[in-house]
Design an enzyme around this catalytic site. Structure first.
Site, short mmCIF file in Angstrom:
data_model
loop_
_atom_site.label_atom_id
_atom_site.label_comp_id
_atom_site.label_asym_id
_atom_site.label_seq_id
_atom_site.Cartn_x
_atom_site.Cartn_y
_atom_site.Cartn_z
N LYS A 131 1.64 -18.78 6.30
CA LYS A 131 0.90 -19.30 7.42
C LYS A 131 0.68 -18.19 8.46
O LYS A 131 1.45 -17.23 8.43
CB LYS A 131 1.63 -20.48 8.04
N GLU A 190 12.91 -20.24 21.12
CA GLU A 190 13.52 -19.01 20.58
C GLU A 190 13.92 -18.11 21.73
O GLU A 190 13.30 -18.15 22.80
CB GLU A 190 12.51 -18.25 19.73
N HIS A 220 4.17 -25.55 12.08
CA HIS A 220 5.55 -26.08 12.14
C HIS A 220 5.66 -27.37 12.97
O HIS A 220 6.20 -28.36 12.51
CB HIS A 220 6.51 -25.05 12.74
N HIS A 258 7.69 -22.75 6.45
CA HIS A 258 9.13 -22.73 6.16
C HIS A 258 9.90 -23.80 6.90
O HIS A 258 11.02 -24.14 6.52
CB HIS A 258 9.72 -21.33 6.38
N ARG A 289 0.81 -1.22 0.00
CA ARG A 289 0.00 0.00 0.00
C ARG A 289 0.85 1.27 0.00
O ARG A 289 0.39 2.32 -0.40
CB ARG A 289 -0.84 0.02 1.27
C1 BG6 Z 1 7.41 -18.09 12.18
C2 BG6 Z 1 6.66 -17.56 13.35
O1 BG6 Z 1 6.58 -18.89 11.37
O2 BG6 Z 1 8.50 -18.88 12.65
C3 BG6 Z 1 7.56 -16.73 14.24
O3 BG6 Z 1 5.57 -16.76 12.89
C4 BG6 Z 1 8.80 -17.52 14.63
O4 BG6 Z 1 6.87 -16.29 15.40
C5 BG6 Z 1 9.45 -18.14 13.40
O5 BG6 Z 1 9.70 -16.62 15.24
C6 BG6 Z 1 10.55 -19.11 13.82
O6 BG6 Z 1 11.26 -19.52 12.68
P1 BG6 Z 1 12.74 -20.05 12.79
O7 BG6 Z 1 13.07 -20.48 11.41
O8 BG6 Z 1 13.58 -18.89 13.27
O9 BG6 Z 1 12.71 -21.16 13.79
#
Ligand code: BG6
Length: 490
Positions: A149, A217, A241, A179, A50
């Site tokens: 997602k 994390e 995930h 991912h 946008r």
């Molecule tokens: C994302 C989440 O899909 O995955 C995030 O929305 C998260 O909240 C992230 O931090 C973690 O990805 P990775 O690859 O760093 O483990």
């Protein structure tokens, strides 16, 4: 040896082009593919959002923000400049008519090439964007759409999104990205399981005691507080995930590595998950939320201080679950899942804990025999460790000791590990959806997640506090220790 197979040329249109995901992940991933010469010289990346930017302002924005997400070891100023030449910008509003003609004009120069629409936007815009793409006549036979997602907020909204997107794109053109499926270790899990005869005979309740899946994390919600407050860890990490990882560990061997064969097997696992209901939710799940604390010596604020609205304060930033799979192979083998922000360290791993030996021939003085454990590390330091028992070397009697057999991929193969998005973005161009979620998978995952959300609401199960820099609330430790087991933490 790395092998680069160039893809067909393409136009990659990224909606949400100024957003966090585009800047942090998508553009750096495309840069690396460009650097490796996988991307043809006439390919285009068209960022759409946008913001009333012109191309130069957008490029300055990317240059300032995205380059920080490319590691110094792979940053090449000249290549980065050439990469930026491939990027264009179109100001387009998903909710209004503005900009769509400009987008159509930009794309009209290359009608026949692969055309990807990557929706890195809020899921409630997915339907509208698809409608507008159709109205602007942009959906060619070579078009594909990528949905970030979470697809939806629950089963009902996921179905509605799938309907709306499905009204414009055929299922083979829809790529629902997760991912985690692009991470090297996750793909290696399939290699380990199905390219070795050694593991599969042991891969069941006959020899496996339980499985743990952790995605921890150290980061907090940062600038994503608004999104996170609406979402929470169960929807953000578990629905997609963690359940995908569980499926890859638990699925039956697919007949071949073909998109539908693999996804059919994952779907069967999702359908076999024992429902967690309002009656069992308190015993099988733990919700947590971080309070202020310290990580790596630095103080960090609590979640409630990082979000603005009162509703956002109810979200969980940690969740642990005990999951059962009702199938012949897995009956009686619990899968313990946990994920959280602001934890002690950043680590994602799958731990397969085998049963103890049926009988020990060794005298007590030899030491305890620890059951074997297979640890697959997704990050950091991707690799696999098999914990075996061995003999302590030298004289002094036969003393047993745990001996890790460690395979660190970086050391073993000496290559840079591509970010998960790199592979997935190219798979979209290739039209290979093996590592993407099919509609029925996403809906099956929500079918299992919804009763947990309802159970929490019904029982007013509020998140339990945990101090930032720890492994989550005490309840998460109790969840596994009640069963006489412990979380694996080294
Ligand atoms: C994302 C989440 O899909 O995955 C995030 O929305 C998260 O909240 C992230 O931090 C973690 O990805 P990775 O690859 O760093 O483990």
């Amino acid at each position: 040896m790395t092998r680069i197979v160039p893809v067909a040329t393409f136009d990659y249109v990224v909606f949400g082009g100024t957003g966090d995901l585009a800047v942090r992940k998508l553009l750096p991933a495309l840069y690396h593919r460009y650097l490796d010469r996988q991307i043809p010289e006439d390919a285009r990346i068209i960022a759409a959002s946008r913001s009333e930017f012109d191309r130069q302002t957008y490029l300055a924005h990317v240059d300032e923000r995205a380059r920080a997400h490319v590691p110094a070891s792979t940053f090449d100023e000249a290549a980065w400049r050439r990469f930026l030449d491939h990027i264009d910008y179109v100001s387009v509003d998903a909710r209004r008519d503005e900009g769509w003609n400009t987008l159509a004009r930009t794309l009209s120069a290359a009608q026949d090439r692969v055309r990807v629409f990557y929706l890195a936007t809020s899921p409630d815009l997915f339907g509208q964007i698809c409608q507008r793409l159709k109205a602007a006549d942009l959906v060619t036979p070579q078009a594909r759409i990528v949905l970030e997602k979470p697809v939806g907020h629950n089963l009902e909204t996921a179905r509605s999104i799938n309907e709306q997107v499905g009204a414009v794109f055929a299922e083979h053109q829809i790529f629902r990205i997760d991912h985690y499926l692009g991470k090297e270790t996750v793909q290696n899990l399939m290699a380990l399981r199905f390219a070795n005869a050694l593991l599969e005979p042991l891969w069941s309740n006959a020899w496996i005691d339980h499985v743990q899946i952790t995605a921890a994390e150290t980061v907090g919600v940062g600038s994503r507080g608004e999104y996170y407050g609406r979402t929470g860890a169960l929807r953000d990490m578990v629905q997609n995930h963690l359940l995908q990882l569980l499926c890859l560990v638990a699925m039956e061997p697919p007949v071949r590595l073909d998109q539908d064969d693999v996804r059919d097997e994952k779907l069967k696992v999702l359908r076999a998950l024992r429902p967690i209901t309002a009656e069992t939710v308190a015993a099988c799940t733990v919700r947590g939320q971080y309070r202020a604390g310290a990580i790596g010596g630095a103080s960090v604020p609590g979640y409630a201080e990082e979000v603005e609205s009162a509703e956002a304060r109810d979200a969980e930033t940690f969740v642990a679950l005990k999951v059962e799979i009702d199938s012949w192979r897995w009956s009686g083998v619990p899968f313990y899942l946990r994920t959280g922000k602001r934890m002690t360290e950043r680590t994602s791993q799958i731990v397969v804990q085998f049963k103890p030996v049926p009988h020990s021939i060794f005298p007590a003085e030899s030491g305890a025999i620890e059951p074997n454990r297979l640890v697959m590390r997704l990050q950091p330091d991707e690799g696999v460790t098999l914990h075996l028992m061995g003999k302590d070397p030298g004289p002094g009697g036969l003393r047993l000791r745990p001996t890790p057999l460690n395979l660190s991929f970086a050391e073993a193969f000496g290559v840079r590990y591509p970010d998960a998005y790199e592979r997935l973005l190219m798979d979209v161009v290739r039209g290979n959806s093996t590592l993407f979620m099919r509609r029925d998978e996403v809906e099956a995952a929500w079918t299992w997640i919804d009763p947990i959300l309802q159970g929490w609401a019904q029982n007013s199960q509020a998140p339990k506090p945990y101090t930032a820099g720890t492994w989550g609330p005490a309840g998460a430790i109790a969840l596994i220790e009640r069963d006489g087991r412990t979380w694996h933490e080294d």
